[in-house]
Design a protein around this motif. Sequence first.
Motif, mmCIF file in Angstrom:
data_model
loop_
_atom_site.group_PDB
_atom_site.id
_atom_site.type_symbol
_atom_site.label_atom_id
_atom_site.label_comp_id
_atom_site.label_asym_id
_atom_site.label_seq_id
_atom_site.Cartn_x
_atom_site.Cartn_y
_atom_site.Cartn_z
ATOM 1 N N LEU A 90 0.795 -1.106 -0.058
ATOM 2 C CA LEU A 90 -0.045 0.102 -0.036
ATOM 3 C C LEU A 90 0.845 1.211 0.104
ATOM 4 O O LEU A 90 1.929 1.400 0.859
ATOM 5 N N GLN A 102 -2.796 10.673 6.205
ATOM 6 C CA GLN A 102 -2.332 9.805 5.062
ATOM 7 C C GLN A 102 -3.769 9.359 4.720
ATOM 8 O O GLN A 102 -4.528 8.731 5.105
ATOM 9 N N TYR A 103 -3.451 9.370 3.237
ATOM 10 C CA TYR A 103 -4.823 8.464 2.226
ATOM 11 C C TYR A 103 -4.060 7.481 1.440
ATOM 12 O O TYR A 103 -3.036 7.770 0.776
ATOM 13 N N PHE A 104 -4.610 6.386 1.666
ATOM 14 C CA PHE A 104 -4.335 5.024 1.097
ATOM 15 C C PHE A 104 -4.772 4.742 -0.323
ATOM 16 O O PHE A 104 -5.847 5.431 -0.657
ATOM 17 N N GLY A 105 -3.968 4.133 -1.089
ATOM 18 C CA GLY A 105 -4.226 3.819 -2.530
ATOM 19 C C GLY A 105 -4.932 2.383 -2.277
ATOM 20 O O GLY A 105 -4.707 1.828 -1.186
ATOM 21 N N TYR B 36 -8.034 4.223 11.274
ATOM 22 C CA TYR B 36 -8.342 3.664 10.066
ATOM 23 C C TYR B 36 -9.110 2.465 9.977
ATOM 24 O O TYR B 36 -9.300 1.630 10.943
ATOM 25 N N PRO B 44 -7.345 0.901 3.265
ATOM 26 C CA PRO B 44 -7.663 1.594 4.773
ATOM 27 C C PRO B 44 -8.128 2.988 4.516
ATOM 28 O O PRO B 44 -7.531 3.716 3.676
ATOM 29 N N LEU B 46 -9.049 6.400 6.339
ATOM 30 C CA LEU B 46 -9.124 7.564 7.658
ATOM 31 C C LEU B 46 -10.431 7.805 8.104
ATOM 32 O O LEU B 46 -11.177 8.377 7.567
ATOM 33 N N ASP B 49 -8.896 11.390 13.663
ATOM 34 C CA ASP B 49 -7.474 11.426 14.029
ATOM 35 C C ASP B 49 -7.622 12.577 15.259
ATOM 36 O O ASP B 49 -8.373 13.176 15.264
#
Lengths: 113, 109
Positions: A90, A102-105, B36, B44, B46, B49
């Motif tokens: 990821l 943080q934004y995940f792929g 998450y 995942p 968010l 936070d």
Amino acid sequence: KAGVTQTPRYLIKTRGQQVTLSCSPISGHRSVSWYQQTPGQGLQFLFEYFSETQRNKGNFPGRFSGRQFSNSRSEMNVSTLELGDSALYLCASSLEDGPYEQYFGPGTRLTVT
Amino acid sequence: GENVEQHPSTLSVQEGDSAVIKCTYSDSASNYFPWYKQELGKRPQLIIDIRSNVGEKKDQRIAVTLNKTAKHFSLHITETQPEDSAVYFCAAGNEKLTFGTGTRLTIIP
């Protein structure tokens, strides 16, 4: 804005081969972090790039490397693949480095046979 | 380095009841604590936070509390719904994030 994208989504490789994974961050985001996700170990931090510089590195062997381009896109490379490298990889992008959201792929599912 | 422990690893809750997930961290320099949610086969996401200068933060049915002295933080979900079923990860860090091992939350209709 378009989200974080990763290519390819699925990959099957043989032990000893190498692989390159790609990550395109959200437009305007300058930081890209990479994680390895496995059922047993959870999310393990690999490294983080910000403005083309590696800012932080996790506890992975030197076979794992990465880079970031001037447009913030990032690649990670794994050389001499081992069976234990099978995992979901990821990447996550954030606006700046340090403690930002943080934004995940969607991840790249790598299977090593 | 940072070490994050997350409990419980699995949690089953009756629909409408509350769910609480707890995490502890080791590095007092950590100042950012995200949570998450990861549904099966998805990335995942968010959900909330908190930063170390805040003790509590709430967003509709979700709240997070932070106790810097004890180095622990918790996720609270009230009025749980079936769509809350997922794996939840806590994380802590400063320059980089260290994740907990996850909690599989199942909401029983």
